[in-house]
Design an enzyme around this catalytic site. Structure first.
Site, short mmCIF file in Angstrom:
data_model
loop_
_atom_site.label_atom_id
_atom_site.label_comp_id
_atom_site.label_asym_id
_atom_site.label_seq_id
_atom_site.Cartn_x
_atom_site.Cartn_y
_atom_site.Cartn_z
N CYS A 198 0.83 -1.21 0.00
CA CYS A 198 0.00 0.00 0.00
C CYS A 198 0.86 1.25 0.00
CB CYS A 198 -0.86 -0.05 1.26
SG CYS A 198 -1.87 1.40 1.44
N ARG A 294 -6.12 -4.05 -16.06
CA ARG A 294 -7.55 -4.32 -15.91
C ARG A 294 -8.44 -3.14 -16.23
NH1 ARG A 294 -8.42 -9.46 -13.92
NH2 ARG A 294 -6.66 -10.33 -12.77
P1 IMP Z 1 -1.06 -7.19 3.41
O1 IMP Z 1 -1.64 -8.43 3.98
O2 IMP Z 1 -0.23 -6.41 4.39
O3 IMP Z 1 -0.29 -7.46 2.16
O4 IMP Z 1 -2.26 -6.20 3.07
C1 IMP Z 1 -3.34 -6.59 2.27
C2 IMP Z 1 -4.41 -5.53 2.33
O5 IMP Z 1 -3.98 -4.33 1.68
C3 IMP Z 1 -5.68 -5.89 1.57
O6 IMP Z 1 -6.52 -6.76 2.29
C4 IMP Z 1 -6.32 -4.53 1.30
O7 IMP Z 1 -7.07 -4.06 2.41
C5 IMP Z 1 -5.11 -3.61 1.15
N1 IMP Z 1 -4.79 -3.31 -0.26
C6 IMP Z 1 -4.86 -4.12 -1.35
N2 IMP Z 1 -4.43 -3.47 -2.45
C7 IMP Z 1 -4.08 -2.23 -2.05
C8 IMP Z 1 -3.54 -1.09 -2.75
O8 IMP Z 1 -3.25 -1.09 -3.93
N3 IMP Z 1 -3.36 0.04 -1.99
C9 IMP Z 1 -3.66 0.07 -0.66
N4 IMP Z 1 -4.11 -0.99 0.03
C10 IMP Z 1 -4.32 -2.12 -0.66
#
Ligand code: IMP
Length: 367
Positions: A198, A294
């Site tokens: 993110c 996409r």
């Molecule tokens: P991770 O488990 O720390 O990799 O975070 C995953 C979470 O990041 C997802 O469940 C979403 O809530 C959030 N997310 C997914 N894609 C994006 C993005 O492009 N930008 C910001 N947050 C994202």
């Protein structure tokens, strides 16, 4: 030194995962097989492993959703494809079920949808084709504390006219949680800006540490005296089993994660070799790469809020779920917890100094 969740939130700045630790307490739970890690999501979805794989196009397709289901968790089918293709993902899950030897109740099917008229059409289509086998629906947008989300939750609730569980999000504050709960959401994804892919915090300055958001939502739910059955799902930044445990101790009913499942055999996408190492792509759904693939490119006046990366191949998702639940069960024995309610009630938090954090990693491996 040891603080309740309320005291933790009232003292100092909003905590991140690495800012806190849970103190052990006297325990009469003797074995790691004793604690029950079960959680009821959204009022009716029984999870023996309170872990959800995120609706991202490099994390959850039918293969991952099926694997999560049969291992006690759930995977939310991503929405970054046509309604027909998403319907095929549901068919694919049912084919896997038909070929396997699991109970129908183990197979949890939850598609993600967005907001707006096209997404209403997506929902109507999926519900008409698969309504009887869905375990719920997830309304998945970056800013869940918004008019368009509230409208969509109400529309699905009234449009469906039955009690299909609605998972909605994301929000970062207790107020946002209560607004979605009041509109009819049965579970709320909590966390803005904390995901490993993110860029929201860097591009916009907006965000709250996921752990602090979860605690804020939990305390808001407790204080409201209502919405006890509305689940809190910690979302963004889960790296280790410890982050999972801390999320549950701070009030989450389950976690949702992308990175820990990216690079498993079940995640969508090809295995590629870079510098002799096998990897898979993992990308944020607001990344430039996703928008180009996409949506025909970035829209003028917008910026990417996610990044794309490669994750070393990890093996089956089953091992991840089992490692995370192993950590959870062990934590529960340290705090005399037989179930997740005990874990919440018995956890006392300690704020860490940077040197305490440094000591917390397996520093014996440092060169
Ligand atoms: P991770 O488990 O720390 O990799 O975070 C995953 C979470 O990041 C997802 O469940 C979403 O809530 C959030 N997310 C997914 N894609 C994006 C993005 O492009 N930008 C910001 N947050 C994202």
């Amino acid at each position: 030194m040891q603080k309740t969740l309320e005291e933790l939130m009232e003292s100092g700045d909003p905590p991140s995962f690495d800012d806190i630790m849970i103190a052990p307490t006297h325990s009469t739970v003797h074995s790691r097989s004793e604690p029950d890690t079960g959680s009821v999501l959204a009022g009716s979805i029984n999870l023996s492993a309170p872990i959800i794989s995120s609706p991202m196009d490099t994390v959850t397709g039918p293969k991952m959703a099926y694997a999560m289901s049969i291992n006690g968790g759930v995977g939310i089918l991503h929405r970054f494809l046509s309604k027909e293709e998403q319907s095929h993902m549901i068919d694919d899950m049912m084919d896997r079920y038909a070929e396997g030897n699991h109970s129908r109740y183990d197979i949890k099917i939850i598609p993600a949808i967005g907001v707006g008229s096209k997404e209403r059409d997506r929902f109507a289509y999926l519900y008409q084709k698969h309504g009887d086998i869905l375990s719920g629906v997830a309304i998945d947008v970056a800013n869940g504390d918004s008019d368009y989300m509230l409208d969509m939750v109400r529309w699905v609730r009234e449009g469906v006219g039955v009690s299909l569980p609605i998972i909605a999000g994301n929000v970062a504050t207790g107020e946002g949680f209560l607004r979605l709960a009041e509109a009819g959401a049965n579970a709320v994804r909590v966390g803005i800006g904390g995901g490993s892919i993110c860029k929201t915090r860097i591009m916009t300055g907006i965000g709250v540490p996921t752990l602090a958001s979860v605690a804020d939502c939990y305390l808001a739910r407790e204080r409201s005296g209502a919405f006890k059955e509305v689940s809190i799902i910690a979302d963004g930044g889960i790296r280790y089993p410890a982050d999972f445990v801390k999320s549950l101790a701070a009030g989450a009913d389950a976690i949702i994660a992308g990175r820990i499942f990216a690079g498993t055999l079940e995640s969508p996408g090809e295995i590629i070799t870079i510098n002799g190492k096998k990897v898979k792509t993992y990308r944020g759904m607001a990344s430039k790469e996703v928008q180009e693939d996409r949506r025909g490119g970035m829209r003028p006046g917008t910026c990417a809020e996610g990044v794309s990366t490669h994750i070393p191949l990890k093996g089956k998702a089953h091992y991840i779920v089992s490692e995370f639940c192993g950590g959870l069960r062990s934590a529960m024995t340290y705090v005399n917890a037989r179930n997740l309610n005990d874990l919440r009630a018995n956890s006392r938090f300690i704020r860490l100094t940077p040197s305490a954090l440094d000591e917390s990693h397996a520093f014996g491996t440092k060169q």
